[in-house]
Scaffold this motif. Structure first.
Motif, PDB file in Angstrom:
ATOM      1  N   GLU A 111       9.153  -0.211   0.545  1.00 20.90           N
ATOM      2  CA  GLU A 111       8.378  -1.203   1.293  1.00 20.90           C
ATOM      3  C   GLU A 111       9.135  -1.698   2.518  1.00 20.90           C
ATOM      4  OE1 GLU A 111       6.109  -5.496   0.521  1.00 20.90           O
ATOM      5  OE2 GLU A 111       6.830  -4.284  -1.169  1.00 20.90           O
ATOM      6  N   THR A 117       3.303  -0.745   0.638  1.00 22.00           N
ATOM      7  CA  THR A 117       3.630  -0.767  -0.780  1.00 22.00           C
ATOM      8  C   THR A 117       3.386   0.606  -1.411  1.00 22.00           C
ATOM      9  OG1 THR A 117       1.393  -1.582  -1.257  1.00 22.00           O
ATOM     10  CG2 THR A 117       3.140  -3.225  -1.014  1.00 22.00           C
ATOM     11  N   GLU A 121      -2.016  -2.685  -2.039  1.00 20.16           N
ATOM     12  CA  GLU A 121      -1.400  -4.008  -2.003  1.00 20.16           C
ATOM     13  C   GLU A 121      -1.878  -4.912  -3.133  1.00 20.16           C
ATOM     14  OE1 GLU A 121      -1.916  -6.032   1.670  1.00 20.16           O
ATOM     15  OE2 GLU A 121      -0.296  -7.452   1.288  1.00 20.16           O
TER      16      GLU A 121
END
Length: 206
Positions: A111, A117, A121
């Motif tokens: 990240e 991510t 998310e």
């Protein structure tokens, strides 16, 4: 703009962009990304701490088998950590948290350097928060159970015959509690990201 009947025609003059203190989406995005990266560095720090202390606790508990007993009678079998259910629980809990923390370290590094991510998310923020809560409770429960057993062993001949076993078990329990504190702080940080996501639809609010 000049209205011609009911149809609007574009003005021949070029439209002048109005600068406004709040009309800086690129600047705000840059600041947000910078703060998010700084925030993720703190999460990474506590992930590393949880991994190191949980792994150390598991290793110390595992190596209590090599502790030499202090009694001269070789017929007395030295205690083993796997003879006690509470110590097996401590070893298993810290091993699981170490593996989980290793995964979260990788996710945090990803990240930080990719600005995205591993999971979507929404899934990521709830995955982190939910697992942090579960594993913090797991470590606390294991540490409390192991501490109670260690206290009981101090009241019998186990620690008299093999004091090294008890000392090493105490060290493993202490490391486990530090790992719990690291996971607890991580859960507070991941909980903040959940709140931000619920309020603003983003995992961080600058």
């Amino acid at each position: 703009m000049v209205r011609n009947g009911s149809v609007e025609s574009p003005s021949p003059r070029p439209r002048i962009h109005q600068t406004h203190p709040h009309d800086t989406p690129l600047f705000q995005s840059t600041v947000s990304q910078s703060n998010l990266r700084r925030f993720n560095y703190w999460i990474l720090l506590f992930r590393l701490s949880a991994f190191c202390f949980s792994l150390s606790a598991a290793v110390f508990m595992l190596t209590t088998n090599v502790a030499h007993h202090d009694h001269d009678d070789d017929s007395i079998s030295p205690p083993r950590w796997y003879h006690f259910g509470a110590f097996r629980f401590v070893f298993a809990a810290n091993s699981i948290v170490a593996i989980y923390s290793l995964f979260e370290i990788g996710a945090s590094v990803w990240e930080i350097y990719s600005n995205c991510t591993v999971f979507p998310e929404f899934s990521q923020v709830w995955f982190d928060f939910g697992h942090d809560q579960v594993f913090a409770y797991l470590l606390l429960s294991a540490g409390s159970t192991g501490t109670e057993l260690a206290r009981q062993l101090r009241g019998v001949d186990t620690c008299t015959v093999n004091n090294a076993f008890c000392i090493q078990s105490d060290i493993a329990l202490a490391l486990g509690f530090v790992g719990f504190l690291s996971v607890l702080i991580s859960s507070l940080l991941s909980g903040y990201r959940v709140v931000c996501f619920m309020i603003k639809g983003s995992r961080f609010v600058h």
